[in-house]
Structure formats: structure tokens, C-alpha cells
Design a protein around this motif. Structure first.
Motif, PDB file in Angstrom:
ATOM      1  N   ALA A  13      -8.100  -1.158   7.779  1.00  0.00           N
ATOM      2  CA  ALA A  13      -9.185  -1.155   8.758  1.00  0.00           C
ATOM      3  C   ALA A  13      -8.625  -1.198  10.173  1.00  0.00           C
ATOM      4  O   ALA A  13      -9.173  -0.601  11.098  1.00  0.00           O
ATOM      5  N   ARG A  14      -7.505  -1.883  10.345  1.00  0.00           N
ATOM      6  CA  ARG A  14      -6.883  -1.937  11.668  1.00  0.00           C
ATOM      7  C   ARG A  14      -6.418  -0.551  12.107  1.00  0.00           C
ATOM      8  O   ARG A  14      -6.581  -0.168  13.270  1.00  0.00           O
ATOM      9  N   GLU A  15      -5.847   0.209  11.175  1.00  0.00           N
ATOM     10  CA  GLU A  15      -5.396   1.565  11.497  1.00  0.00           C
ATOM     11  C   GLU A  15      -6.586   2.463  11.831  1.00  0.00           C
ATOM     12  O   GLU A  15      -6.508   3.296  12.746  1.00  0.00           O
ATOM     13  N   VAL A  16      -7.666   2.305  11.095  1.00  0.00           N
ATOM     14  CA  VAL A  16      -8.871   3.097  11.375  1.00  0.00           C
ATOM     15  C   VAL A  16      -9.404   2.762  12.766  1.00  0.00           C
ATOM     16  O   VAL A  16      -9.772   3.645  13.541  1.00  0.00           O
ATOM     17  N   LEU A  17      -9.443   1.467  13.087  1.00  0.00           N
ATOM     18  CA  LEU A  17      -9.924   1.046  14.407  1.00  0.00           C
ATOM     19  C   LEU A  17      -9.035   1.601  15.505  1.00  0.00           C
ATOM     20  O   LEU A  17      -9.527   2.131  16.512  1.00  0.00           O
ATOM     21  N   ALA A  18      -7.720   1.513  15.347  1.00  0.00           N
ATOM     22  CA  ALA A  18      -6.792   2.017  16.361  1.00  0.00           C
ATOM     23  C   ALA A  18      -6.970   3.524  16.556  1.00  0.00           C
ATOM     24  O   ALA A  18      -7.009   4.010  17.698  1.00  0.00           O
ATOM     25  N   ARG A  19      -7.091   4.250  15.437  1.00  0.00           N
ATOM     26  CA  ARG A  19      -7.257   5.713  15.532  1.00  0.00           C
ATOM     27  C   ARG A  19      -8.570   6.067  16.229  1.00  0.00           C
ATOM     28  O   ARG A  19      -8.630   7.007  17.030  1.00  0.00           O
ATOM     29  N   GLU A  20      -9.613   5.298  15.959  1.00  0.00           N
ATOM     30  CA  GLU A  20     -10.909   5.572  16.592  1.00  0.00           C
ATOM     31  C   GLU A  20     -10.861   5.267  18.090  1.00  0.00           C
ATOM     32  O   GLU A  20     -11.458   5.999  18.892  1.00  0.00           O
ATOM     33  N   LEU A  21     -10.130   4.233  18.472  1.00  0.00           N
ATOM     34  CA  LEU A  21      -9.980   3.935  19.894  1.00  0.00           C
ATOM     35  C   LEU A  21      -9.256   5.071  20.614  1.00  0.00           C
ATOM     36  O   LEU A  21      -9.628   5.459  21.729  1.00  0.00           O
ATOM     37  N   GLN A  22      -8.225   5.601  19.972  1.00  0.00           N
ATOM     38  CA  GLN A  22      -7.508   6.737  20.558  1.00  0.00           C
ATOM     39  C   GLN A  22      -8.426   7.951  20.676  1.00  0.00           C
ATOM     40  O   GLN A  22      -8.450   8.639  21.701  1.00  0.00           O
ATOM     41  N   ARG A  23      -9.189   8.217  19.612  1.00  0.00           N
ATOM     42  CA  ARG A  23     -10.059   9.401  19.590  1.00  0.00           C
ATOM     43  C   ARG A  23     -11.142   9.308  20.662  1.00  0.00           C
ATOM     44  O   ARG A  23     -11.403  10.284  21.389  1.00  0.00           O
ATOM     45  N   LEU A  24     -11.746   8.129  20.788  1.00  0.00           N
ATOM     46  CA  LEU A  24     -12.833   7.965  21.747  1.00  0.00           C
ATOM     47  C   LEU A  24     -12.339   8.120  23.183  1.00  0.00           C
ATOM     48  O   LEU A  24     -13.005   8.736  24.013  1.00  0.00           O
ATOM     49  N   ARG A  25     -11.174   7.564  23.471  1.00  0.00           N
ATOM     50  CA  ARG A  25     -10.656   7.709  24.835  1.00  0.00           C
ATOM     51  C   ARG A  25     -10.293   9.163  25.119  1.00  0.00           C
ATOM     52  O   ARG A  25     -10.546   9.686  26.210  1.00  0.00           O
ATOM     53  N   GLY A  26      -9.709   9.826  24.108  1.00  0.00           N
ATOM     54  CA  GLY A  26      -9.385  11.241  24.291  1.00  0.00           C
ATOM     55  C   GLY A  26     -10.627  12.075  24.538  1.00  0.00           C
ATOM     56  O   GLY A  26     -10.646  12.953  25.413  1.00  0.00           O
ATOM     57  N   ALA A  27     -11.691  11.790  23.777  1.00  0.00           N
ATOM     58  CA  ALA A  27     -12.934  12.544  23.934  1.00  0.00           C
ATOM     59  C   ALA A  27     -13.590  12.269  25.289  1.00  0.00           C
ATOM     60  O   ALA A  27     -14.271  13.131  25.852  1.00  0.00           O
TER      61      ALA A  27
END
Length: 274
Positions: A13-27
Motif C-alpha cells: 500500500a505504501r508503494e501504491v501511495l507513493a506512485r499515486e503521489l508521483q502521478r498526481l503531481r506529474g498530472a
């Protein structure tokens, strides 16, 4: 494709959260520096969140949810990541605790649901093996996160019988100890929380040596959780749970009444300040 699906299932879940944080900032098109200025959190700290190196506090995720317009998405992922911090043996108990409508506890230690952050940090850092600062921060965040259930719109009813021995073991930091005692007094004033102190002169009883939690679900299901030093045992069999319930009721009769218990803690607080 099947291989990737299998790998995704193993993703924490931590990896999913980290990846989503990266994706949202990129978007969003924001740089780390821009995001840092907007949310008033250090750029390095935000970068560590995006790399999965740190587990933030809930308010950080709430802020980022507002910035990205993602409702409670990040808070939800954070909750899942936080649970991974706890040992497997503890996770099923935590699930029951989060779902409980009534909780009765006899505690030989300061209950995590009523600890201040200072007290939690002192206890979690008391292990003989040194704990890395980041790891300690995450353990404290996880413990404090459990307390959110007490501030829900419909919080569970919580009754705690606190063994007097807990109150006779203060923190080395007088100020932190006074704030912990004051926190107990404040908690006891909440309509959903009842606090009793079991005095040492109540004598011996069959729950000595460990803590007990009795949890009632909305559907009437009841479970018990016995916790000792670095061990825990979840009990779901009805007859055995009933036995522990009788033991708890015996202690409740031996304990000081709620008003007298709060007065007892207030006297300790006054003596500590003196």
C-alpha cells in the motif's frame, strides 16, 4: 500482462501511495518546489513521500487531497499503508477495533488510544535496540492514527480500567508526563469515554500480567484480545470470550468509580506539578 498483474498484487500500500503521489503531481504540472510553496511542507520531505521513504501524518494527505482535488483518495491509501506498519498478528484485532461500537479494556500499560504523541514516542523508543529516526516517526504516526476512531461523528463507546501501576511509572520528562495525565483527564470528560483506575490494594485477580480488550460489533459479535509483553492473542470463540467478560466485570466492580478515578489522576497531576 499476467506477470505485471502478479507483481501489482504484491505491491504494498505504501508503494501504491507513493506512485499515486508521483502521478498526481506529474498530472498537475507542478514541480516539487512549487508544491512545497503551495502546501508549506519541505521539498525534501515531499520527495521522500513520493519515493515511499516516509509515511506522513494524516493532515499531510488531507492537504494534498485538497490540492489535487482527489477527495479522500490519498487519505484512504495512507490508512492502508499505515496498517502495514503493525505486525500481522495485530492487524485482525485492529480491524475489529475499527469496526467496534463498544470497547471495554483493562490495561496494564497506557492505552494506545489515550496516549499523547510524546508518551508514544518515549515508549516506542525505549526498546534496547536503537530505532532509526524515520522508523520511529512512522511508528508514532501509526499509533496516533488509531486514535482517529474516537473523533468520528459516531465514535465507539470506550471504557478503560487502568491499572494503578501504570500511573506509578512516570516519564523521565516531567512536562511530558504532566501532559499525559492531563490528556487522560480530558479524555474522561468526553461523553463516549469512561475511565476507571484499579487501585493496587484491590488485590490479586486473574487478569494480572496482561491487558484485555473486549470489542462488540454492531451485529452483536464480540471478540477478546489478550496482550502481553510483545505478544497478542485474538479470541473469537463465544464461550471463551464470555469467560473474559466475567473477569472484566469483576475488575470493574473492584475499580474506583469514574468520578473518583478522575480525581485520583488529578491529584497525581497536581503532585507532579508541585
Amino acid at each position: 500482462m499476467a506477470v505485471r498483474d502478479s507483481e501489482a498484487e504484491e505491491e504494498s500500500a505504501r508503494e501504491v501511495l507513493a506512485r499515486e503521489l508521483q502521478r498526481l503531481r506529474g498530472a498537475s504540472g507542478k514541480s516539487l518546489a512549487q508544491l512545497s510553496d503551495e502546501v508549506n511542507y519541505d521539498r525534501t520531505y515531499l520527495n521522500r513521500l513520493e519515493n515511499g521513504e516516509r509515511l506522513s501524518k494524516r493532515e499531510v494527505m488531507e492537504t494534498l487531497d485538497r490540492v489535487y482535488g482527489t477527495d479522500q483518495l490519498l487519505v484512504g491509501l495512507w490508512k492502508l499503508a499505515r496498517r502495514e506498519t503493525f505486525p500481522d498478528r495485530y492487524k485482525r484485532f485492529m480491524w475489529y477495533e475499527a469496526m467496534a461500537t463498544f470497547m471495554h479494556k483493562y490495561m496494564m500499560v497506557m492505552p494506545g488510544l489515550l496516549q499523547t504523541e510524546e508518551y508514544a514516542r518515549a515508549v516506542l523508543s525505549s526498546a534496547p535496540t536503537p530505532i532509526d529516526t524515520d522508523e520511529l516517526d512512522e511508528l508514532v504516526v501509526a499509533r496516533m492514527g488509531r486514535q482517529e476512531m474516537l473523533s468520528r461523528s459516531e465514535p465507539p463507546s470506550l471504557r478503560v480500567i487502568l491499572d494503578e501501576s501504570v500511573l506509578g511509572r512516570p516519564l523521565a520528562d516531567d512536562g511530558a508526563w504532566q501532559r499525559q495525565l492531563a490528556h487522560l483527564v480530558g479524555a474522561a470528560e468526553e461523553p463516549n469515554i469512561t475511565l476507571q483506575v484499579l487501585p493496587l490494594n484491590a488485590g490479586v485477580h486473574d487478569l494480572m500480567g496482561g491487558s484485555l480488550s473486549l470489542l462488540w460489533m454492531a451485529d452483536g459479535t464480540t471478540v477478546a484480545y489478550l496482550e502481553g509483553n510483545k505478544s497478542g492473542d485474538l479470541i473469537e470463540e463465544a464461550a471463551e470470550v464470555a469467560q473474559y467478560r466475567r473477569s472484566y466485570e469483576h475488575l470493574r466492580d473492584l475499580a474506583l468509580q469514574p468520578g473518583d478515578s478522575v480525581a485520583f489522576i488529578k491529584r497525581l497531576l497536581e503532585d507532579s506539578r508541585a
